[in-house]
Enzyme design. Structure first.
Site, PDB file in Angstrom:
ATOM      1  N   ALA A  65     -99.807-118.863 -69.764  1.00 18.69           N
ATOM      2  CA  ALA A  65    -100.854-118.391 -70.895  1.00 18.69           C
ATOM      3  C   ALA A  65    -101.500-119.902 -71.119  1.00 18.69           C
ATOM      4  O   ALA A  65    -101.239-121.140 -70.987  1.00 18.69           O
ATOM      5  CB  ALA A  65    -100.206-117.744 -71.862  1.00 18.69           C
ATOM      6  N   GLY A 111     -96.836-116.171 -67.985  1.00 19.17           N
ATOM      7  CA  GLY A 111     -97.530-114.963 -67.887  1.00 19.17           C
ATOM      8  C   GLY A 111     -97.904-114.780 -66.434  1.00 19.17           C
ATOM      9  O   GLY A 111     -98.201-113.584 -65.995  1.00 19.17           O
ATOM     10  N   GLU A 114     -95.123-113.097 -64.799  1.00 24.56           N
ATOM     11  CA  GLU A 114     -95.309-111.558 -65.211  1.00 24.56           C
ATOM     12  C   GLU A 114     -96.205-110.868 -64.699  1.00 24.56           C
ATOM     13  O   GLU A 114     -96.120-109.908 -64.477  1.00 24.56           O
ATOM     14  CB  GLU A 114     -95.473-111.476 -66.799  1.00 24.56           C
ATOM     15  CG  GLU A 114     -94.129-112.034 -67.662  1.00 24.56           C
ATOM     16  CD  GLU A 114     -94.273-112.308 -69.062  1.00 24.56           C
ATOM     17  OE1 GLU A 114     -93.720-111.718 -69.859  1.00 24.56           O
ATOM     18  OE2 GLU A 114     -95.450-113.062 -69.245  1.00 24.56           O
ATOM     19  N   GLU A 134     -90.801-119.739 -71.267  1.00 23.60           N
ATOM     20  CA  GLU A 134     -91.127-119.805 -72.428  1.00 23.60           C
ATOM     21  C   GLU A 134     -90.040-120.256 -73.588  1.00 23.60           C
ATOM     22  O   GLU A 134     -90.902-120.721 -74.773  1.00 23.60           O
ATOM     23  CB  GLU A 134     -91.365-118.106 -72.926  1.00 23.60           C
ATOM     24  CG  GLU A 134     -92.717-117.665 -72.148  1.00 23.60           C
ATOM     25  CD  GLU A 134     -92.386-117.168 -70.678  1.00 23.60           C
ATOM     26  OE1 GLU A 134     -93.494-116.474 -70.086  1.00 23.60           O
ATOM     27  OE2 GLU A 134     -91.268-117.431 -70.323  1.00 23.60           O
TER      28      GLU A 134
END
Length: 259
Positions: A65, A111, A114, A134
């Site tokens: 991200a 992300g 994901e 993360e």
């Protein structure tokens, strides 16, 4: 229409390329919003039967991200960010009745991992790397990573990846079952298009029901076997079932219409 994506359609296959190579295709608010719009278009456009998501450039699929957007968020805003992203993009991809596959051309981190996992399956270039780092930011995955990584590779391996923040390479991802195929980078889109061309030749309504029934395995609110029984029965009401069974008896290729 899109500032951060390149979206093209050929032979009923839509290719979405996240186009921020200078930022390693990192997800920011604009990318998430535009991905949601593109997925809506895939689902609603009858000319599109399936889709590929990939990243621009040779280095990255999506390298996480845009962390700068996190700096000022409080607890409520952080939770809202995760919920909004899941609803707008990640769950929508997973539940799409049309197959969406990830062509992972490089780093798929945070992300990005994901996003790849939300797709129905994944193909990786040989140089691809996957990770959920993360914890290095004092965070955890927020776009479904804790759930989908555990579903795909098992609890022990998922927890090791999430708690260490370590990356795995494409060969390890294949061994773990995180990806279906690993190919040279120059063959990545060719492989994805070949698989989707084959899938597109099958009965679209049956494909959609395969997706729905498989998703029910991981939905605590659904009895997956009951979903399968209902979907199996519903197929008998379709013209595609009649065409498929008739073509089999007549020893010819079926011509499915999605009806």
């Amino acid at each position: 229409m899109y500032n951060s994506l390149l979206v093209t359609t050929a032979q009923h296959i839509c290719t979405i390329t996240i186009n921020r190579p200078d930022k390693l295709n990192a997800l920011n608010a604009t990318v998430v919003e535009e991905l949601g719009m593109a997925i809506d278009e895939i689902i609603s456009n009858p000319d599109i039967q399936s889709a590929i998501i990939t990243g621009a450039g040779p280095k990255s699929f999506v390298a996480g991200a845009d962390i700068s957007e996190f700096l000022t968020l409080n607890e409520t805003e952080g939770a809202a960010l995760a919920a909004r992203g899941q609803a707008m993009v990640f769950t929508k991809i997973e539940q799409s009745p049309k197959p969406i596959i990830a062509a992972v051309n490089g780093f798929a981190l945070g992300g990005g991992c994901e996003l790849a996992m939300a797709c129905h399956f994944r193909i990786a270039a040989e140089q691809a790397k996957f990770g959920q780092p993360e914890v290095n930011l004092g965070l955890i995955p927020g776009y479904g990573g804790t759930q989908r990584l555990t579903q795909l590779i098992g609890k022990g391996r998922a927890l090791e990846m999430m708690m260490t923040g370590n990356m795995i390479d494409a060969a390890t991802a294949l061994q773990y079952g995180l990806v279906n195929h690993v190919v040279p980078a120059e063959m990545l889109l060719e492989k994805a298009i070949g698989l989707l061309t084959l899938i597109n030749s099958k009965a679209p309504l049956a494909i959609a029901k395969c997706i729905a029934a498989a998703n029910a395995v991981f939905d605590a609110g659904k009895d997956g076997y009951a979903v399968e029984v209902a979907a199996f029965g519903a197929c008998f009401a379709t013209a595609d079932k009649q065409e498929g069974t008739t073509a089999f008896i007549e020893k010819r290729k079926p011509v499915f219409t999605g009806k």
